[in-house]
Structure formats: structure tokens, C-alpha cells
Scaffold this active site. Sequence first.
Site, mmCIF file in Angstrom:
data_model
loop_
_atom_site.group_PDB
_atom_site.id
_atom_site.type_symbol
_atom_site.label_atom_id
_atom_site.label_comp_id
_atom_site.label_asym_id
_atom_site.label_seq_id
_atom_site.Cartn_x
_atom_site.Cartn_y
_atom_site.Cartn_z
ATOM 1 N N HIS A 88 7.052 -26.894 10.681
ATOM 2 C CA HIS A 88 8.462 -27.228 10.484
ATOM 3 C C HIS A 88 8.848 -28.596 11.086
ATOM 4 C CE1 HIS A 88 8.554 -23.193 9.148
ATOM 5 N NE2 HIS A 88 8.819 -22.598 10.284
ATOM 6 N N ARG A 133 0.819 -1.226 0.000
ATOM 7 C CA ARG A 133 0.000 0.000 0.000
ATOM 8 C C ARG A 133 0.844 1.264 0.000
ATOM 9 N NH1 ARG A 133 -3.145 -1.328 5.287
ATOM 10 N NH2 ARG A 133 -0.960 -1.741 5.679
ATOM 11 N N LYS A 136 3.358 -18.842 5.478
ATOM 12 C CA LYS A 136 2.739 -19.380 6.674
ATOM 13 C C LYS A 136 2.221 -18.228 7.528
ATOM 14 C CE LYS A 136 4.949 -20.311 10.342
ATOM 15 N NZ LYS A 136 5.874 -20.574 11.475
HETATM 16 P P1 NDP Z 1 5.018 -7.276 7.795
HETATM 17 O O1 NDP Z 1 3.916 -6.810 8.669
HETATM 18 O O2 NDP Z 1 6.394 -6.832 8.065
HETATM 19 O O3 NDP Z 1 4.695 -6.865 6.288
HETATM 20 C C1 NDP Z 1 3.413 -6.938 5.752
HETATM 21 C C2 NDP Z 1 3.447 -6.419 4.337
HETATM 22 O O4 NDP Z 1 2.132 -6.447 3.801
HETATM 23 C C3 NDP Z 1 3.952 -5.004 4.192
HETATM 24 O O5 NDP Z 1 4.719 -4.905 3.018
HETATM 25 C C4 NDP Z 1 2.664 -4.202 4.051
HETATM 26 O O6 NDP Z 1 2.978 -3.026 3.383
HETATM 27 C C5 NDP Z 1 1.830 -5.171 3.233
HETATM 28 N N1 NDP Z 1 0.391 -4.958 3.340
HETATM 29 C C6 NDP Z 1 -0.369 -4.937 4.467
HETATM 30 N N2 NDP Z 1 -1.657 -4.716 4.161
HETATM 31 C C7 NDP Z 1 -1.716 -4.612 2.815
HETATM 32 C C8 NDP Z 1 -2.765 -4.371 1.900
HETATM 33 N N3 NDP Z 1 -4.036 -4.206 2.299
HETATM 34 N N4 NDP Z 1 -2.469 -4.305 0.599
HETATM 35 C C9 NDP Z 1 -1.200 -4.473 0.165
HETATM 36 N N5 NDP Z 1 -0.158 -4.712 0.982
HETATM 37 C C10 NDP Z 1 -0.416 -4.765 2.297
HETATM 38 O O7 NDP Z 1 4.908 -8.875 7.765
HETATM 39 P P2 NDP Z 1 6.056 -9.937 7.485
HETATM 40 O O8 NDP Z 1 6.850 -9.504 6.319
HETATM 41 O O9 NDP Z 1 6.752 -10.214 8.757
HETATM 42 O O10 NDP Z 1 5.223 -11.253 7.151
HETATM 43 C C11 NDP Z 1 4.624 -11.457 5.912
HETATM 44 C C12 NDP Z 1 4.103 -12.887 5.859
HETATM 45 O O11 NDP Z 1 5.198 -13.777 5.986
HETATM 46 C C13 NDP Z 1 3.132 -13.230 6.992
HETATM 47 O O12 NDP Z 1 2.169 -14.135 6.511
HETATM 48 C C14 NDP Z 1 4.019 -13.922 8.007
HETATM 49 O O13 NDP Z 1 3.293 -14.809 8.813
HETATM 50 C C15 NDP Z 1 4.978 -14.653 7.087
HETATM 51 N N6 NDP Z 1 6.262 -14.977 7.728
HETATM 52 C C16 NDP Z 1 7.082 -13.969 8.151
HETATM 53 C C17 NDP Z 1 8.290 -14.286 8.736
HETATM 54 C C18 NDP Z 1 9.233 -13.219 9.156
HETATM 55 O O14 NDP Z 1 10.337 -13.565 9.594
HETATM 56 N N7 NDP Z 1 8.892 -11.935 9.037
HETATM 57 C C19 NDP Z 1 8.729 -15.697 8.950
HETATM 58 C C20 NDP Z 1 7.801 -16.662 8.433
HETATM 59 C C21 NDP Z 1 6.619 -16.290 7.851
HETATM 60 P P3 NDP Z 1 2.098 -1.681 3.437
HETATM 61 O O15 NDP Z 1 1.879 -1.367 4.866
HETATM 62 O O16 NDP Z 1 2.945 -0.707 2.683
HETATM 63 O O17 NDP Z 1 0.870 -2.012 2.718
HETATM 64 C C1 BG6 Z 2 9.359 -19.241 11.517
HETATM 65 C C2 BG6 Z 2 8.692 -19.049 12.844
HETATM 66 O O1 BG6 Z 2 8.533 -19.966 10.663
HETATM 67 O O2 BG6 Z 2 10.573 -19.963 11.709
HETATM 68 C C3 BG6 Z 2 9.614 -18.307 13.784
HETATM 69 O O3 BG6 Z 2 7.493 -18.298 12.656
HETATM 70 C C4 BG6 Z 2 10.947 -19.011 13.897
HETATM 71 O O4 BG6 Z 2 9.021 -18.171 15.068
HETATM 72 C C5 BG6 Z 2 11.518 -19.293 12.523
HETATM 73 O O5 BG6 Z 2 11.823 -18.155 14.620
HETATM 74 C C6 BG6 Z 2 12.754 -20.175 12.630
HETATM 75 O O6 BG6 Z 2 13.362 -20.293 11.372
HETATM 76 P P1 BG6 Z 2 14.928 -20.547 11.240
HETATM 77 O O7 BG6 Z 2 15.137 -20.734 9.778
HETATM 78 O O8 BG6 Z 2 15.606 -19.333 11.782
HETATM 79 O O9 BG6 Z 2 15.225 -21.761 12.050
#
Ligand code: NDP
Ligand code: BG6
Length: 481
Positions: free
Chosen positions: A240, A51, A148
Site C-alpha cells: 500500500h 468448502r 494480497k
Molecule cells: P478467511 O479465512 O476468513 O476466509 C477464507 C475462505 O477460504 C473461506 O471462505 C473458506 O471457506 C475458504 N477456503 C479455505 N480453504 C478452502 C479450500 N480448500 N477450498 C475452498 N475454499 C476454501 O480469510 P479472509 O477472507 O480474511 O481472506 C481471504 C484473502 O483475502 C486472503 O488472501 C487474505 O490475505 C486477503 N485479505 C483479507 C483481508 C481481510 O480484511 N479479511 C484484507 C486484505 C486481504 P471454507 O472454510 O468454507 O472452505
Molecule cells: C490490509 C492490511 O491490506 O489493509 C491490514 O492487511 C490493514 O492490516 C488494511 O488494516 C488497511 O486498509 P484500510 O482500507 O482500512 O486503510
Amino acid sequence: MVSRVIPVEPFDLVIFGGTGDLARRKILPGLYRRFLSGQMPPEARIIGAARTDQDDAAFRNFVGAAIKEFVPKNRCDPKAIDRFLAQISYITVDVRGDKGWNTLAKMIRSDVVQAFYFSVGPGLFGDIATRLNDYKIATPLSRIVVEKPFGRDLTSAKELNAVLAASFEEQQIYRIDHYLGKETVQNLMAVRFANVLFEPLWNAQYIDHVQITVAETVGVGGRGGYYDKSGAMRDMVQNHLMQLLCLTAMEPPAQFEPDAMRDEKLKVIRALDPVDASDIVRGQYGGDPSYLDDCENPASLTESYIALKVDISNWRWKGTPFYLRTGKRLKGRMSEIVVHFKETPHSIFDDDAGRHANILSIRLQPDEGIDLRVTIKEPGPGGMRLVDVPLDMTFADALGPEAKDVPDAYERLIMDVIRGNQTLFMRGDEVEAAWAWTDPIIERWQARRDKPKTYEAGSSGPEDALMLLHKDHRRWREIKA
Ligand code: NDP
Ligand code: BG6
């Protein structure tokens, strides 16, 4: 070691959530590393979508900074970064509304592979799938990558599968479990199925038990909001650790091919017994900050640690327990699968000689490698004294420093998406079966309002987890600092 990088076809990869944490830390730096390896053709395009209102230049700055932060310095060549950034653009899209979708439809090329990575909160997965279809962006050749968590129970996973299936065929859906992309996890397949040595012994007759550990030193930190609704069982075990268990326990598939692999994993999940309450230990880390501080919920009953004993009711494994444990703020970061073989049926040596069982450990991280402990005679005089020694194969030692430079799980998996290879992704029925096994375990402790045991941050977890093995006359492997 000879590097054999196979370039992929040109592609358009749209990262929904391109400005988010996962994109910044894993996806974008990973793509840069693939670019450096020569795997990304010059015609390939990466499009960040979120966004936030910004232009291509601002997004490229963001990507450049992410690369500098998360890629080792010796690989951050400014010219290479510039060439990589030239293949990147940005589009403002609201996946819940109409903004940006018509523009995106015009951007996407229909004559190259199209991949759409859903790196947004799970509540938005369905919105994206539906809009890709409604705006006629998706074609039969499109692939979607779904992050996930895939649901939070069986019902929600089924609903999500149904929403995705309304717009995409199963062959187009890539459900990510990044553990499947880890180098050693694939090595487990090689060890099991490319050697004649282990497979004949890989069963309850010769294996006493298996331990699967994923120990982390980090706490839940800034993810407390998500984590507190999830806990270690949903966050780690259902996906996992379950995948690691499946790969360890499954029958040999006829081919290393998506459905053959996934059929065998599914059979394992369906053969898992329900787990007795007495075979589960849950914990929450104490310390400063404690789990309760980190999740800002003083009354939280969510576990940041879980250990459980899992039995598999099939011919291969009946009687050989799999002990799983995972937790945050533990003594060390260590992920491994350890296969404890049984002792020899009879010892021909004196009791004084000592007795050791073989142990095969598959280390996922750190120091990826495989270690087999074998029993030999202790050298020198003094009669027959037995000692167990490691046959250690740390990949970096055995294969040279290049072995340390293996692709990160995410980069490997994204390239598999572009290649159209689903082997290392979960199928819908597999995820549902994993939830069907997990749900009753969680429901039971929720109904009883079970309180997790507090464990000291920096320890090996709650004391009761030791008892889980002690009562079976076994011991956990040490979690090393
Ligand atoms: P963040 O909250 O950091 O990022 C979310 C993203 O979604 C941002 O780029 C945000 O950008 C965008 N977004 C939110 N709402 C909208 C919308 N309505 N339209 C378009 N874009 C939108 O989350 P993460 O990056 O941490 O996680 C993303 C996914 O990955 C999740 O499902 C999470 O469970 C999964 N995940 C994350 C991990 C991690 O280490 N971070 C590990 C494993 C899985 P903006 O606000 O500009 O729209
Ligand atoms: C993610 C979990 O899927 O895996 C986290 O949401 C966890 O809680 C992570 O820390 C662990 O991944 P890795 O690759 O660092 O062992």
C-alpha cells in the site's frame, strides 16, 4: 454532482472464499452497492465458492446478513436486497481437491465475462489457477483477481507469478492492492496531471520532503497468526505505502492506461535506494492487550509499526526524502500523503513577519479531500505579519453530499475487472521489484534479531520515530485522535 454510472457487460463472478471474512465485509456488500447504483446487469451472476456444504438459500442468507451489517441502513432496501440475492448462487468446491470443479465447469457461461476472485489464503492461489485451467473452465477471456499478500519475499512472488503465468496471460491477472481503488488516490492523479499548477513544482528543486502516513487505531486482533509472520513492512509498506509513493513520485505517463502507468511506477521502485538501518524505526504496541498478547507470541520480534526514510535516486527526486510510517493501535485513523514544499528562496519581509512553506495534503481517509496551505498577510493593522491558511477542498463540502458516497475501493476495483481495465492493478514485475527492495531491509533486521521498540497503545508511535525526522530538522504531521 451528477452521477454517471456506466453499466458493465453481463458477467459470471466466482468468489473463491465466498464465505470468508473479506467476502463478507467488503466484496459482497460492495457488489450490492454497485447493484443499487444500477451498474450490475440483470444477467450478471455471482457465485460463492468454498468448502462449506450449504445450498443457495443458506448462502443468500449469509450475503443478506453481510449487507445488513456492512451497508448503511438507509441503503438496505429489502426489495432491492432480494433482487440482488436472486442473482447469487453457491457451489461447494475444494480448491485443493476435485470436489465441485466439474459442476463449476458446467455452471460458467462461455459467452459472458468470467471473473474468478481468489479470496482465499495465499497458499491456495496456485491451486485455483491450475484447476481453472485443468478443468477447462478458464478461457482466453477469463480474468483472475488475486488477493494480497502476493508472496512474502521475492522468491515466493516469482514462484507465484510463474504458477499463474502457466495458466493465464498477464492481461488476465488482476493483482489487487485496494489502496489503488481509493477515491483520493485517483484524485492524486487528477491533481498532478490535470492541473498546470503543481507539476512544474513537483520535484526536488521545490519540494523539501514528502510524508506518507497510514495510521490505524485497530490492533491485529483476530489476525495475529497471519500478521505475526508478516509485520507492518510486509503487510503495508511493500504494497500500500509503496503504491502511494509510486503515484506521488512517478513521471507523467503518456496515457492513463495500464501499461503506461505501471511502467512509470516500476521505474520509481527501481530507483529506490537501499535504506540505512539508522533510517528505520520499528515498534510494537504495548497496552492491554498488547501486540504480544494479540499475536499470542511473547517472544515476537515482529513490528506493528514502522517508520522509514526513503530516497529516490533519479533526476526528479534526488535530495528529497520520502518519509513513510504506518502502524496499528495508534492515536487516530488517518491516511494521507503530504507534500512539504520548500520555503521561498528569499524573503522580502522582515524576520518578524514570519515565514511559512506551502503544504499540500491529500487525505485518503477519513474525510477524503485535498488541502493546500498558502501564506497570506494576516488581516488588519499591525504591519506585515504572515500567516498560513488552508485552501481546503473536502470533497463532500465542495461537491455536495454525493461526493461522500463514492464507491468503496473494492467495489470500484471489481467493476474494473469486469470492464477489463488493469490500470489500478499491479503488474507482476512491479510486485517483484517491490519485494527486491523490501527483502534486504527485512533480512537485515532478522539477521540481527532486532527487537522493535514498545510504544504505548493510543500514542503516535515510538519516540524514536520522532527522532527520524528531528535529526533532519523536520517534524511529522500530528496524528489526530
Ligand atoms: P478467511 O479465512 O476468513 O476466509 C477464507 C475462505 O477460504 C473461506 O471462505 C473458506 O471457506 C475458504 N477456503 C479455505 N480453504 C478452502 C479450500 N480448500 N477450498 C475452498 N475454499 C476454501 O480469510 P479472509 O477472507 O480474511 O481472506 C481471504 C484473502 O483475502 C486472503 O488472501 C487474505 O490475505 C486477503 N485479505 C483479507 C483481508 C481481510 O480484511 N479479511 C484484507 C486484505 C486481504 P471454507 O472454510 O468454507 O472452505
Ligand atoms: C490490509 C492490511 O491490506 O489493509 C491490514 O492487511 C490493514 O492490516 C488494511 O488494516 C488497511 O486498509 P484500510 O482500507 O482500512 O486503510
